[in-house]
Design an enzyme around this catalytic site. Sequence first.
Site, PDB file in Angstrom:
ATOM      1  N   ASP A 170     -10.811  -2.685   1.175  1.00  0.00           N
ATOM      2  CA  ASP A 170      -9.588  -3.444   0.968  1.00  0.00           C
ATOM      3  C   ASP A 170      -8.484  -2.499   0.493  1.00  0.00           C
ATOM      4  O   ASP A 170      -8.674  -1.717  -0.449  1.00  0.00           O
ATOM      5  CB  ASP A 170      -9.815  -4.545  -0.069  1.00  0.00           C
ATOM      6  CG  ASP A 170      -8.615  -5.464  -0.205  1.00  0.00           C
ATOM      7  OD1 ASP A 170      -8.585  -6.481   0.506  1.00  0.00           O
ATOM      8  OD2 ASP A 170      -7.720  -5.170  -1.022  1.00  0.00           O
ATOM      9  N   ASN A 180       3.813  -4.474   1.413  1.00  0.00           N
ATOM     10  CA  ASN A 180       4.527  -5.330   2.375  1.00  0.00           C
ATOM     11  C   ASN A 180       5.887  -5.760   1.840  1.00  0.00           C
ATOM     12  O   ASN A 180       6.898  -5.745   2.553  1.00  0.00           O
ATOM     13  CB  ASN A 180       3.684  -6.573   2.678  1.00  0.00           C
ATOM     14  CG  ASN A 180       2.978  -6.482   4.025  1.00  0.00           C
ATOM     15  OD1 ASN A 180       3.283  -5.624   4.836  1.00  0.00           O
ATOM     16  ND2 ASN A 180       2.035  -7.358   4.267  1.00  0.00           N
ATOM     17  N   ASP A 200       1.828  -3.035   8.805  1.00  0.00           N
ATOM     18  CA  ASP A 200       0.980  -2.914  10.002  1.00  0.00           C
ATOM     19  C   ASP A 200       0.595  -1.474  10.265  1.00  0.00           C
ATOM     20  O   ASP A 200      -0.527  -1.177  10.705  1.00  0.00           O
ATOM     21  CB  ASP A 200       1.715  -3.481  11.219  1.00  0.00           C
ATOM     22  CG  ASP A 200       1.832  -5.000  11.178  1.00  0.00           C
ATOM     23  OD1 ASP A 200       1.126  -5.629  10.364  1.00  0.00           O
ATOM     24  OD2 ASP A 200       2.631  -5.551  11.977  1.00  0.00           O
ATOM     25  N   GLU A 215      -5.717  -7.164   5.280  1.00  0.00           N
ATOM     26  CA  GLU A 215      -5.844  -5.741   4.954  1.00  0.00           C
ATOM     27  C   GLU A 215      -7.286  -5.389   4.627  1.00  0.00           C
ATOM     28  O   GLU A 215      -7.554  -4.389   3.969  1.00  0.00           O
ATOM     29  CB  GLU A 215      -4.933  -5.385   3.774  1.00  0.00           C
ATOM     30  CG  GLU A 215      -5.371  -5.899   2.416  1.00  0.00           C
ATOM     31  CD  GLU A 215      -4.972  -7.337   2.132  1.00  0.00           C
ATOM     32  OE1 GLU A 215      -5.031  -7.732   0.954  1.00  0.00           O
ATOM     33  OE2 GLU A 215      -4.596  -8.058   3.075  1.00  0.00           O
TER      34      GLU A 215
END
Length: 406
Positions: free
Chosen positions: A265, A273, A282, A307
């Site tokens: 993770d 983000n 991304d 993620e």
Amino acid sequence: MSDITAPDITTIAICSTALGAIMCIAMLLSWFKDGRPGTRSWLFAPFGIAVPAGILLTYPDVLPGPWGLLLGWYFLTVVYGAAWTAARVLGGRRPQVMAVLLPCTAVLVFTATIGADSHMPDLRMLPRVLLFTAFNGLAAREFGRLRSPRLPSATTLYWIFTAFFLFDLARSPFSLWLAAPFGPKEPEVWSIALFNFLLVLEGSLLAMFVTALGREQQAEQNYRLASIDPLTGIGNRRALEERLNMLEQNAASAPGRQTVLAVLDIDHFKAVNDQMGHAFGDTVIAGAAKTAENVFGTGNVFRVGGEEFAAIIRAPDDEACIAQAETMRTRFAAHPHGSGPASRTCTISIGLARLDTAPDHGAAFKAADRALYMAKRLGRNKAIMLDSTPAEHMPPEPARLGEKPA
């Protein structure tokens, strides 16, 4: 007698011509229906070429001298080569047109020159039979490469062409003495009937199973698309589930190695983000997937959430598995994402659990998830391995993967 005369082969030629014409029309209609895909155009080539072959063998007098029969046999050898070409195209390989035309033309020249010598008439059929054998064997090899549980028609076609290859190989030494059309001797009822039957049988089976194979390949492509994450190009949760089921079924197939499930993770991904934008996020996700594939191997990494990733690690012992996880963690932490002032690095937390000692892969997944949760609680950017057996004093696990600290 070195070649069959027109009356002797009328039945054979009419059947071959009719079959070729019908199958060619069917393939053409299917081709137009499917939007005229380029690769499919090769599939009706064997049946289309069978039409002039049948016409010339039935009515050789349309050409002067022996050329009607000679070219009829020439096109018949090209039919077998076209079947091999169709097999190559179905397997995603490039057609080899010259590899078909050159030997077929060489045999035509041989039968029109040396084979036409009155002292060597028995040699006419041998090179043709050898070509039939070679093309059937090559087609069998192409379909053998395609064999898979999802493509049963490829397996069937492999055995069909293998059977015809073995038959042609077995009759090759006798092609100097057999009755026409298997050899140069006078045709007999059994030889005409058997040759006719084999032509119709092979053509019918080819048309039937090539059509089925096209549908199976389309279904397999759709299945692959449903199992691939579009952003990263790696497998998704569905693909992971299948891989874990396969590992459970083949648990004893890799002695001396153990299998570990890793759950990864990206740390503080929500902040990344929010600060850098979703496009940058991304890029980070794609970078994590690429790094993980480089470390754990292609086909061993799966995206299971926004993620979040899972990876299969095969190594001799726990230390080697943890070392791979550490390699992934340090490489990812050292890799800058973006360029210039907009670049930044990120870290990743990893939880590991042994698959081969877990009651099932669900238990291993939960254990790896707990290890990941612990790595997050202990400061992130860590790789932690826990036993796959649930313990009493573990930190409370989240309800599902993804409900953990960022």
